[in-house]
Scaffold this motif. Structure first.
Motif, PDB file in Angstrom:
ATOM      1  N   TYR A 147       0.803  -1.527   0.044  1.00  0.00           N
ATOM      2  CA  TYR A 147      -0.004  -0.062  -0.120  1.00  0.00           C
ATOM      3  C   TYR A 147       0.627   1.316   0.034  1.00  0.00           C
ATOM      4  N   TYR A 148       1.858   1.570   1.025  1.00  0.00           N
ATOM      5  CA  TYR A 148       2.701   2.586   0.949  1.00  0.00           C
ATOM      6  C   TYR A 148       3.365   2.861  -0.108  1.00  0.00           C
ATOM      7  N   PHE A 149       4.055   1.810  -0.806  1.00  0.00           N
ATOM      8  CA  PHE A 149       4.526   1.948  -1.974  1.00  0.00           C
ATOM      9  C   PHE A 149       3.882   2.527  -3.052  1.00  0.00           C
ATOM     10  N   VAL A 150       2.661   2.032  -3.328  1.00  0.00           N
ATOM     11  CA  VAL A 150       1.701   2.623  -4.287  1.00  0.00           C
ATOM     12  C   VAL A 150       1.199   3.843  -3.961  1.00  0.00           C
ATOM     13  N   ARG A 151       0.914   4.165  -2.709  1.00  0.00           N
ATOM     14  CA  ARG A 151       0.553   5.264  -2.097  1.00  0.00           C
ATOM     15  C   ARG A 151       1.438   6.518  -2.496  1.00  0.00           C
ATOM     16  N   ARG A 152       2.734   6.253  -2.360  1.00  0.00           N
ATOM     17  CA  ARG A 152       3.684   7.077  -2.753  1.00  0.00           C
ATOM     18  C   ARG A 152       3.798   7.539  -4.217  1.00  0.00           C
ATOM     19  N   LEU A 162       9.349  13.733 -11.401  1.00  0.00           N
ATOM     20  CA  LEU A 162      10.346  12.628 -11.911  1.00  0.00           C
ATOM     21  C   LEU A 162       9.610  11.918 -12.761  1.00  0.00           C
ATOM     22  N   PRO A 163      10.444  11.288 -13.915  1.00  0.00           N
ATOM     23  CA  PRO A 163       9.781  10.541 -14.738  1.00  0.00           C
ATOM     24  C   PRO A 163       9.313   8.917 -14.021  1.00  0.00           C
ATOM     25  N   GLU A 164       8.195   8.316 -14.511  1.00  0.00           N
ATOM     26  CA  GLU A 164       7.540   7.271 -13.800  1.00  0.00           C
ATOM     27  C   GLU A 164       8.769   6.219 -13.246  1.00  0.00           C
ATOM     28  N   LYS A 165       9.326   5.855 -14.200  1.00  0.00           N
ATOM     29  CA  LYS A 165      10.616   4.785 -13.636  1.00  0.00           C
ATOM     30  C   LYS A 165      11.522   5.271 -12.677  1.00  0.00           C
ATOM     31  N   GLN A 166      11.898   6.365 -12.817  1.00  0.00           N
ATOM     32  CA  GLN A 166      12.783   7.037 -12.001  1.00  0.00           C
ATOM     33  C   GLN A 166      12.174   7.331 -10.443  1.00  0.00           C
ATOM     34  N   LYS A 167      10.829   7.711 -10.720  1.00  0.00           N
ATOM     35  CA  LYS A 167      10.242   7.875  -9.284  1.00  0.00           C
ATOM     36  C   LYS A 167      10.011   6.640  -8.478  1.00  0.00           C
ATOM     37  N   ALA A 168       9.950   5.672  -9.277  1.00  0.00           N
ATOM     38  CA  ALA A 168       9.579   4.480  -8.657  1.00  0.00           C
ATOM     39  C   ALA A 168      10.972   3.759  -7.929  1.00  0.00           C
ATOM     40  N   VAL A 169      12.203   4.060  -8.622  1.00  0.00           N
ATOM     41  CA  VAL A 169      13.303   3.727  -8.079  1.00  0.00           C
ATOM     42  C   VAL A 169      13.721   4.639  -6.894  1.00  0.00           C
ATOM     43  N   TYR A 206      14.733   5.360  -1.387  1.00  0.00           N
ATOM     44  CA  TYR A 206      14.486   6.318  -0.104  1.00  0.00           C
ATOM     45  C   TYR A 206      13.591   5.933   1.000  1.00  0.00           C
ATOM     46  N   TYR A 207      12.483   5.422   0.340  1.00  0.00           N
ATOM     47  CA  TYR A 207      11.331   5.175   1.658  1.00  0.00           C
ATOM     48  C   TYR A 207      11.366   3.980   2.156  1.00  0.00           C
ATOM     49  N   ASP A 208      11.724   3.031   1.207  1.00  0.00           N
ATOM     50  CA  ASP A 208      11.600   1.407   1.436  1.00  0.00           C
ATOM     51  C   ASP A 208      12.968   0.546   1.582  1.00  0.00           C
ATOM     52  N   ASP A 209      14.126   1.547   1.549  1.00  0.00           N
ATOM     53  CA  ASP A 209      15.325   0.954   1.592  1.00  0.00           C
ATOM     54  C   ASP A 209      15.707  -0.372   0.912  1.00  0.00           C
ATOM     55  N   LYS A 210      15.281  -0.665  -0.218  1.00  0.00           N
ATOM     56  CA  LYS A 210      15.393  -1.826  -1.197  1.00  0.00           C
ATOM     57  C   LYS A 210      16.971  -1.775  -1.530  1.00  0.00           C
ATOM     58  N   THR A 211      17.667  -2.850  -1.578  1.00  0.00           N
ATOM     59  CA  THR A 211      18.885  -3.028  -2.254  1.00  0.00           C
ATOM     60  C   THR A 211      18.934  -2.742  -3.679  1.00  0.00           C
ATOM     61  N   TYR A 212      19.877  -2.552  -4.379  1.00  0.00           N
ATOM     62  CA  TYR A 212      19.815  -2.291  -5.947  1.00  0.00           C
ATOM     63  C   TYR A 212      19.312  -3.906  -6.576  1.00  0.00           C
ATOM     64  N   ASP A 213      19.886  -4.711  -5.906  1.00  0.00           N
ATOM     65  CA  ASP A 213      19.831  -6.034  -6.410  1.00  0.00           C
ATOM     66  C   ASP A 213      18.040  -6.579  -6.430  1.00  0.00           C
TER      67      ASP A 213
END
Lengths: 178, 185
Positions: free
Chosen positions: A30-35, A127-134, A139-146
């Motif tokens: 939800y929070y990923f989608v919400r952002r 930001l463009p959509e894909k850059q926004k998702a990255v 930044y918010y979810d602290d995902k690794t690059y992998d």
């Protein structure tokens, strides 16, 4: 293999396991989608779609990625599609969306950010959509690059460059230098 | 290789201090939202009718498939519709005059249009001839017979020619023809 995934593969336990999967991942999805989409009602619809698509696609999920990665991938695709569809239907430019965002956020009863947080949301919206998702994933979810690479299907190098560009653009926007 | 590829969190904070100092707790959800979320998803899954049969549609031999338990619930669904006292909407016959009137109007318009076209075809005045043949009076100057007319009428100009009636034109041609016959025969 993930214990939840084993249960999802078992026809007798499938429905209960699905229910557990929703409970476990609902907040992160939800929070990923919400952002990504900003509005709560839109986020609610898109997040529900994510789980329904996951349910329908369970048989096609081979289990070579983590369940959370797979859900994030669906959430990423659904969010990007939603934003592109909305922009196409409304015919509104990215600049106009960003320009109107602060007043939209001020009127949103489910948003409690202050001025600098609203400015950050405006910078993200530009930001463009894909850059926004990255940016949101890192930044918010602290995902690794992998992990992000598995989610978006983009190379780690490209993701690093993309995140750096996004951060630089946002910092400049916040400082009023853009 | 770019320097930011091996950035730690501290590096990001040092290079972009403003961005990394902003609190990340700005989005809220309605109270009790996540308690009800799972139920909403399950309800939608059930209404999508793929949930109850373990997400699988029921295939048929001819390639067409039906939703899970479609035939099991079909009888009940039909009986529910039958039992429901749905008002029947009938089409009133009183309005048939409207259709007849519309048909008469259309017929009238078609007849009028056809008549006008026929009249256009019958147009035999000099002005109509010029219009239909797309000839200018200057073009007609090169036609031998026209030269004859112009020589004999003398002071006829373009306006005069256009204003000649059919009778005047025929009368003139008859006179001219008689004169030619007298001179040559």
């Amino acid at each position: 293999m993930d214990e939840l995934l084993i249960r999802l593969r078992n026809p007798h336990e499938r429905e209960r396991a699905f229910s557990d999967m929703v409970k476990k991942y609902q907040q992160s999805v939800y929070y990923f989608v919400r952002r990504m989409v900003v509005d709560h009602d839109d986020a609610n619809d898109v997040a529900q779609n994510v789980f329904i698509k996951a349910w329908k696609g369970l048989d096609g999920f081979r289990g070579d990625a983590q369940l959370s990665t797979w859900l994030y991938r669906i959430a990423h695709n659904e969010s990007v599609s939603f934003i592109q569809r909305e922009q196409r239907i409304a015919g509104i430019s990215l600049d106009r969306i960003a320009h109107e965002l602060p007043s939209t956020l001020r009127a949103d009863k489910h948003y409690s950010g202050d001025e600098i947080q609203m400015k950050l949301q405006t910078a993200i919206a530009l930001l463009p959509e894909k850059q926004k998702a990255v940016f949101i994933m890192k930044y918010y979810d602290d995902k690794t690059y992998d992990e992000m690479s598995a989610i978006t299907g983009t190379s780690v190098g490209a993701l690093k460059a993309s995140y750096h560009h996004a951060v630089k653009k946002i910092e400049q926007f916040l400082r009023g230098e853009e | 290789m770019n320097r930011f590829e091996h950035y730690t969190d501290e590096d990001w904070k040092r290079e972009f201090p403003l961005l990394f100092s902003i609190p990340r707790d700005d989005f809220r959800v309605p109270e009790g939202y996540f308690e009800g979320f799972e139920k909403q998803v399950l309800n939608r899954s059930i209404s999508d009718s793929t949930f109850m049969a373990g997400g699988k549609e029921q295939p048929a031999e001819d390639g067409f498939s039906t939703p899970p338990d479609f035939f099991g619930s079909m009888h009940d669904e039909i009986m529910k519709e039958v039992a429901r006292d749905t008002p029947v909407r009938t089409i009133s016959r009183k309005r048939t005059w409207v259709y007849w009137a519309a048909a008469a109007c259309i017929l009238g318009l078609v007849s009028w249009w056809t008549l006008m076209r026929e009249q256009d075809k019958k147009c035999v005045t000099f002005a109509c001839l010029l219009e239909q043949t797309h000839l200018s009076t200057e073009d007609l100057m090169f036609i031998e017979e026209t030269d004859l007319i112009l020589e004999n009428t003398g002071e006829l100009d373009e306006t005069d020619m256009l204003e000649l009636s059919d009778d005047e034109l025929l009368e003139y041609l008859d006179d001219d023809l008689e004169q030619l016959l007298d001179e040559n025969w």
